[in-house]
Write an enzyme that holds these catalytic residues in place. Structure first.
Site, short mmCIF file in Angstrom:
data_model
loop_
_atom_site.label_atom_id
_atom_site.label_comp_id
_atom_site.label_asym_id
_atom_site.label_seq_id
_atom_site.Cartn_x
_atom_site.Cartn_y
_atom_site.Cartn_z
N HIS A 107 -0.03 -5.31 5.21
CA HIS A 107 -0.11 -4.04 5.11
C HIS A 107 -0.50 -3.35 6.34
CE1 HIS A 107 -1.30 -5.44 1.00
NE2 HIS A 107 -0.77 -4.30 0.49
N ASP B 167 -4.10 -3.84 7.08
CA ASP B 167 -4.54 -4.86 7.42
C ASP B 167 -4.38 -5.29 8.96
OD1 ASP B 167 -4.58 -5.28 4.68
OD2 ASP B 167 -2.64 -5.92 4.56
N GLU C 274 4.27 -10.86 -8.96
CA GLU C 274 2.93 -11.53 -8.67
C GLU C 274 2.78 -12.42 -10.14
OE1 GLU C 274 -1.70 -10.44 -8.06
OE2 GLU C 274 -0.12 -9.58 -6.63
N ASP D 266 4.33 -13.01 -5.21
CA ASP D 266 3.10 -13.13 -4.80
C ASP D 266 2.58 -14.21 -5.50
OD1 ASP D 266 3.54 -10.82 -3.17
OD2 ASP D 266 1.93 -9.59 -3.95
#
Length: 442
Positions: free
Chosen positions: A107, A110, A274, A302
């Site tokens: 991101h 991040d 995910e 994910d």
């Protein structure tokens, strides 16, 4: 791949992780992930396309609602935000090259801390993307996908693209532009949308129809911008039913596919599934993989797991061989992931505070998935599971069953056939036998 050390070495005493085989007792070695092993015509590296997730691995501090962080990072001590980001990049690429992952993902916030001034934040993202570009060239590591964090800043408390205040939507657009620009610059294979706040807490104050339309409008706007500026990759949406909102508009795979079809976005998007999100939606991971694969939308993953005694997103590292073997069978059947890879959206536990714990966690996750790939390939070559599944539907291969599939029978025809054939025979689904068959290869 050679290890890339920056201004200082952050993971001292840990060399590059190597494959040593199932008999190895070395905790800092792979037992099943041999990146060069050929499975079904491709190397493990090509099949799995492992990516290290920037957020949990280098940013997450172990904090929970009952206490502050317990993971204190030596790359997070400089007083200047740009210097902290540069130090973090040194640590990240050291880890990525030591673990031997071919990809990473992030991101925007991040990579470098956010800022409420869009111009300043754009400059920050450009600064860190310049560093990433250089490190990618030096290491050979590639960007799997980038994304914008449109859920942490307080301005997004009522959503980003779906916010009832257009001024917030404009800020979301500005942030999306910066993240897309960075992804294009870094040659990312994909770009992910996860709408953590794109939903509602109560319908009493929500115009759901309008919010969903605004969400779709923003996706169209982003796709148009990215294509016009040279993005050749795939766009992904990541389903999740809730948390932090009560209800999220991209609830599960089937909901997202319906949304994309409704708003004419199917051709541009795949799904980034995910494991823990499947659990929260009341599904198995294999269910979500099958739904996505059947629609031609299973693109990226994910990797993590949830705690089945807890009702929230615990993001633990994957260890369930049975879960992954079933999912990997679906992935193998469709010829691999369509445009994405497998990133570890997973975090060390709060009390796992040693630097080596980050390696143990990823080694275990990578070995679990690699072992599952081996099992899925053996199952496919054995063929019994596929034969039994095909046999269950054999009555549709010819005769009246084939006519039904082809749309040649009217309801009156079905009535007449039922009268003629009488009560059908009971045919076992052989679930226990098939579970034992899977267990035989595990």
């Amino acid at each position: 791949m050679s290890v890339l050390i920056g201004q200082k070495e952050y993971f001292k005493g840990i060399d590059q992780i190597k494959f040593e085989g199932p008999e190895s007792d070395n905790p800092l070695a792979f037992r099943y992930y041999d990146e060069n092993r050929i499975i079904a015509g491709k190397s493990m590296k090509e099949h799995l396309r492992f990516a290290i997730a920037y957020w949990h691995s280098f940013c997450g501090d172990g904090a929970d609602p009952f206490g502050p962080g317990t993971h204190h990072y030596p790359w997070d001590v400089a007083s200047d935000a740009r210097q902290r980001a540069a130090d973090k990049a040194d640590a990240a690429f050291e880890f990525i090259t030591k673990i031997g992952a071919p990809f990473y993902c992030f991101h925007d916030v991040d990579a470098i801390e956010g800022h409420n001034d869009p111009k300043e934040f754009t400059d920050r993202v450009k600064f860190i993307s310049d560093i990433f570009e250089k490190k990618q060239a030096e290491s050979g590591v590639k960007l799997l996908w980038g994304t914008a964090n449109l859920f942490s800043n307080e301005r997004y408390m009522n959503g980003a693209s779906t916010n009832p205040n257009f001024e917030v939507v404009a800020h979301a657009g500005a942030q999306l532009k910066g993240a897309i620009d960075a992804t294009i610059k870094l040659g990312g294979d994909g770009y992910v949308f996860w709408g953590g706040r794109e939903g509602y807490m109560t319908l009493l104050n929500t115009d759901m129809k309008r919010e969903r339309e605004h969400f779709a409008r923003m996706l169209h706007t982003c796709v148009e911008y990215a294509r016009r500026n040279g993005f050749k990759g795939k766009f992904f949406i990541e389903p999740k039913p809730c948390e932090p909102t009560k209800h999220q508009y991209d609830y599960d795979a089937a909901t997202v596919i319906g949304f994309l079809r409704e708003f004419d976005l199917l051709s541009e998007f795949g799904l980034n599934l995910e494991v823990n999100h499947a659990t929260l939606a009341g599904h198995t991971f294999a269910h979500e993989c099958q739904v996505a694969s059947d629609a031609g939308m299973l693109a990226s993953i994910d990797a993590n797991k949830g705690d089945y005694q807890n009702g929230w997103d615990t993001d633990q590292f994957p260890t369930d061989i049975y879960e992954w073997a079933e999912a990997m069978s679906i992935i193998l059947k469709q010829g691999g992931l369509a445009g994405g890879g497998i990133n570890f959206d997973a975090k060390r536990r709060r009390n796992s505070t040693d630097a080596a714990d980050l390696f143990y966690a990823h080694i275990g996750g990578m070995d679990t998935i690699a072992r599952s790939l081996i099992i899925a390939d053996k199952l496919a070559n054995h063929g019994e599971m596929d034969r039994l599944k095909a046999a269950r539907y054999a009555s549709f291969n010819a005769g009246k069953g084939a006519d039904f599939e082809a749309g040649k029978l009217k309801l009156e025809d079905l009535y007449q056939i039922a009268v003629e054939i009488g009560e059908p025979a009971m045919i076992s689904g052989k679930q226990e036998y098939l579970e034992n068959l899977l267990g035989r290869f595990v």
